[in-house]
Scaffold this motif. Sequence first.
Motif, PDB file in Angstrom:
ATOM      1  N   PHE A 234      -9.884 -16.500  -7.824  1.00 24.56           N
ATOM      2  CA  PHE A 234      -8.994 -16.473  -6.167  1.00 24.56           C
ATOM      3  C   PHE A 234      -8.053 -15.647  -6.743  1.00 24.56           C
ATOM      4  N   ILE A 235      -7.431 -15.158  -5.591  1.00 18.86           N
ATOM      5  CA  ILE A 235      -6.379 -13.996  -5.642  1.00 18.86           C
ATOM      6  C   ILE A 235      -4.599 -14.407  -5.965  1.00 18.86           C
ATOM      7  N   PRO A 236      -4.214 -14.113  -6.459  1.00 17.89           N
ATOM      8  CA  PRO A 236      -2.840 -15.330  -5.932  1.00 17.89           C
ATOM      9  C   PRO A 236      -2.002 -14.706  -4.677  1.00 17.89           C
ATOM     10  N   GLU A 237      -0.549 -15.275  -4.425  1.00 22.52           N
ATOM     11  CA  GLU A 237       0.047 -14.753  -3.740  1.00 22.52           C
ATOM     12  C   GLU A 237       1.660 -14.498  -4.537  1.00 22.52           C
ATOM     13  N   MET A 238       1.289 -13.433  -5.038  1.00 20.95           N
ATOM     14  CA  MET A 238       2.365 -12.841  -6.177  1.00 20.95           C
ATOM     15  C   MET A 238       2.191 -11.437  -5.916  1.00 20.95           C
ATOM     16  N   ASP A 239       3.468 -10.636  -6.697  1.00 21.97           N
ATOM     17  CA  ASP A 239       3.296  -9.226  -7.174  1.00 21.97           C
ATOM     18  C   ASP A 239       2.215  -9.308  -8.631  1.00 21.97           C
ATOM     19  N   PRO A 240       1.158  -8.803  -8.593  1.00 23.00           N
ATOM     20  CA  PRO A 240       1.389  -8.658  -9.935  1.00 23.00           C
ATOM     21  C   PRO A 240       1.853  -7.639 -10.772  1.00 23.00           C
ATOM     22  N   THR A 241       2.488  -6.831 -10.925  1.00 25.55           N
ATOM     23  CA  THR A 241       3.449  -5.775 -11.330  1.00 25.55           C
ATOM     24  C   THR A 241       4.550  -6.597 -11.869  1.00 25.55           C
ATOM     25  N   LYS A 242       5.104  -7.899 -11.131  1.00 25.02           N
ATOM     26  CA  LYS A 242       6.210  -8.563 -11.710  1.00 25.02           C
ATOM     27  C   LYS A 242       6.180 -10.285 -11.770  1.00 25.02           C
ATOM     28  N   PRO A 243       5.105 -10.178 -12.821  1.00 15.43           N
ATOM     29  CA  PRO A 243       4.801 -12.035 -12.786  1.00 15.43           C
ATOM     30  C   PRO A 243       5.627 -12.986 -13.540  1.00 15.43           C
ATOM     31  N   GLY A 244       6.522 -12.040 -14.522  1.00 15.12           N
ATOM     32  CA  GLY A 244       8.095 -12.979 -14.179  1.00 15.12           C
ATOM     33  C   GLY A 244       9.166 -12.825 -13.391  1.00 15.12           C
ATOM     34  N   LYS A 245       8.484 -12.657 -12.534  1.00 18.53           N
ATOM     35  CA  LYS A 245       9.936 -13.172 -11.269  1.00 18.53           C
ATOM     36  C   LYS A 245       8.875 -13.356 -10.468  1.00 18.53           C
ATOM     37  N   ALA A 246       7.967 -14.169 -10.693  1.00 18.39           N
ATOM     38  CA  ALA A 246       7.022 -14.674  -9.033  1.00 18.39           C
ATOM     39  C   ALA A 246       7.486 -15.803  -8.690  1.00 18.39           C
ATOM     40  N   PRO A 248       6.426 -19.926  -8.057  1.00 19.23           N
ATOM     41  CA  PRO A 248       5.855 -20.602  -9.216  1.00 19.23           C
ATOM     42  C   PRO A 248       5.299 -20.566  -8.423  1.00 19.23           C
ATOM     43  N   ARG A 249       6.138 -21.241  -6.889  1.00 22.39           N
ATOM     44  CA  ARG A 249       5.434 -23.021  -5.687  1.00 22.39           C
ATOM     45  C   ARG A 249       3.644 -22.040  -5.399  1.00 22.39           C
ATOM     46  N   PRO A 250       3.508 -20.805  -5.393  1.00 22.64           N
ATOM     47  CA  PRO A 250       2.461 -21.059  -3.814  1.00 22.64           C
ATOM     48  C   PRO A 250       1.469 -21.263  -4.862  1.00 22.64           C
ATOM     49  N   ILE A 251       1.289 -20.302  -6.371  1.00 20.04           N
ATOM     50  CA  ILE A 251       0.867 -20.125  -7.677  1.00 20.04           C
ATOM     51  C   ILE A 251       0.067 -21.543  -7.470  1.00 20.04           C
ATOM     52  N   LEU A 252       1.056 -22.429  -7.841  1.00 22.66           N
ATOM     53  CA  LEU A 252       0.607 -23.913  -8.079  1.00 22.66           C
ATOM     54  C   LEU A 252      -0.298 -24.631  -7.832  1.00 22.66           C
ATOM     55  N   GLU A 253       0.370 -24.556  -5.824  1.00 16.08           N
ATOM     56  CA  GLU A 253      -0.300 -25.277  -4.929  1.00 16.08           C
ATOM     57  C   GLU A 253      -1.566 -24.425  -4.548  1.00 16.08           C
ATOM     58  N   ALA A 254      -1.801 -23.277  -4.642  1.00 15.61           N
ATOM     59  CA  ALA A 254      -2.849 -22.792  -4.841  1.00 15.61           C
ATOM     60  C   ALA A 254      -4.180 -23.344  -5.862  1.00 15.61           C
TER      61      ALA A 254
END
Length: 552
Positions: A234-246, A248-254
């Motif tokens: 399941f590919i998360p809704e985020m910029d993979p080059t900036k994990p430190g600024k992602a 968190p809400r859509p990732i935890l919801e996923a």
Amino acid sequence: MENANIANLLTKNAEKTPWKRAVVMPSGKDSLGRIRTTQLTFAQLEALSTKVAAGLQARGIVSGTRTVLMVPPGMDFFILTFALFKTGAVPVVVDPGMGLNRMADCLASTRAEALVGIPKAHLFRSLFPRAFSGIRYKVCTRSLPLPGITPLQKLLQTDPTGFETALREPEDTAAILFTTGSTGPAKGVVYSHGTFHAQIQAIRDHFQIEEDDRDLPTFPLFALFDPALGMTAFIPEMDPTKPGKANPRPILEAIAHHGITTMFCSPALLDRLGRYGSREGIRLPSLKRVVSAGAPVRPDILQSFVPVTGNPAIIHTPYGATEAVPLMSIHAGEILSETRSFTDQGMGICVGRPLKGVDISIIRISDEPIDTMDDAEELPEGEIGEIIARGPMVTSGYFDNPEANKLSKIKDGKGFWHRMGDLAWKDNSGRFWFCGRKSHRVCTKEGELYTLPCEAIFNTHKRVRRSALVGIGPDRAQTPVIIIESPDKISKEERSELRSELLQLAGAFDHTSGIRQLLFHREFPVDIRHNAKIYREKLAVWAQKKMAGAIK
């Protein structure tokens, strides 16, 4: 003899569970604000990658063709990567966040013959023609009004009749993956098909991956393991080059909405997820394992995520590197209940015990090449030295870089050991304690200081989020400087008070008592892959200028 091509694992999973979802990713929102998704089953991913492989092969991209792959995580990424594996071509992958000039240097060193990428990749090629001087075959994920570029859509229309996955031996090159270059020039690590198989087997066995597991990979390269392991990615809704600024809400919801059982993330992202999840009272009972790696994971980061999972034993912090992963592992339950107190006393971060089939040893620190193990001095328990590793998931070398190979490999009979470039010591129960990078140690007139043991003392202060030890001045006579990250504005009086408290804290421990220079920095520079490794080289330059200015 069985074909060792890593793509065959996808084929087997497609035969076993053709209807099962292989890849799921967000695709916008509906009128009510709900996230839409798009997906590929294992059968679809297998069929589409075979069509593309046949099309690539017909256009000259065949076994051994070094192919720059510049496609972000998504359906096209999975289809194209497995298509390249099926042809026997060699994908070349670099981190887009390392900067255009560094990317160009990396790609130029591989003398690639093909480019498969998004439109921006082809623009990049036009801006840096030297890096792509050997390119003969060009594929774009979208149609471009330029001659000589084949659109992916055309490849997807290929009749794959008669196509067969390329026969590969375990030792044949499968890919060239570049390191981040966080402690020196980025290097192209040569992955064989056998290396990939060994890594997949180690991950499956150690983390007990099962067929019904659903993974949320926040690092693109790790996502590729999922179809081979039979997991749904399941590919998360985020910029993979900036994990430190992602966010968190859509990732935890996923994780909650899709019943995610497995997640890989960097310590920087785990920190954000833990802080937000704990604050909002979020609970994720579906998670069976959380794997965080890419940099040392501080105990406080692990502690913040425990309320979200309810079980510290499912949070794992494996140790490894691009050249060799995974090698060791430990779970948060052991860290928080046992090793954390020793970490806070400056004894390093425990990274656990070696995985099955992995040999780890500690040798005397040296900055010179070591030809054979007869020339290396293995150290006893309790003594800090550099880590060397041996095992089937350890890569054999760097692409066309004999000097780097000379510095990183040690011959041992018919095999070799890899020098990790890291420092550690072994305790009497077989666990290893990471003490920092070899290149980051500070060499003073009184002796050597190691980053993690020193920084841990300052990190115990409640007003310190993290710190960094650097050395300034001539080799073997460096002045140790501790830099405190202070993103919040504090008054001069508060800063002076904090400085006094920190120096008093340092004075209570032998290994930090000699550190008397302390600076404050707004935001540490970090690596572009995991946003977690501190660029101490840049901080050392900054500290040198800062202290020189203060003297003037």
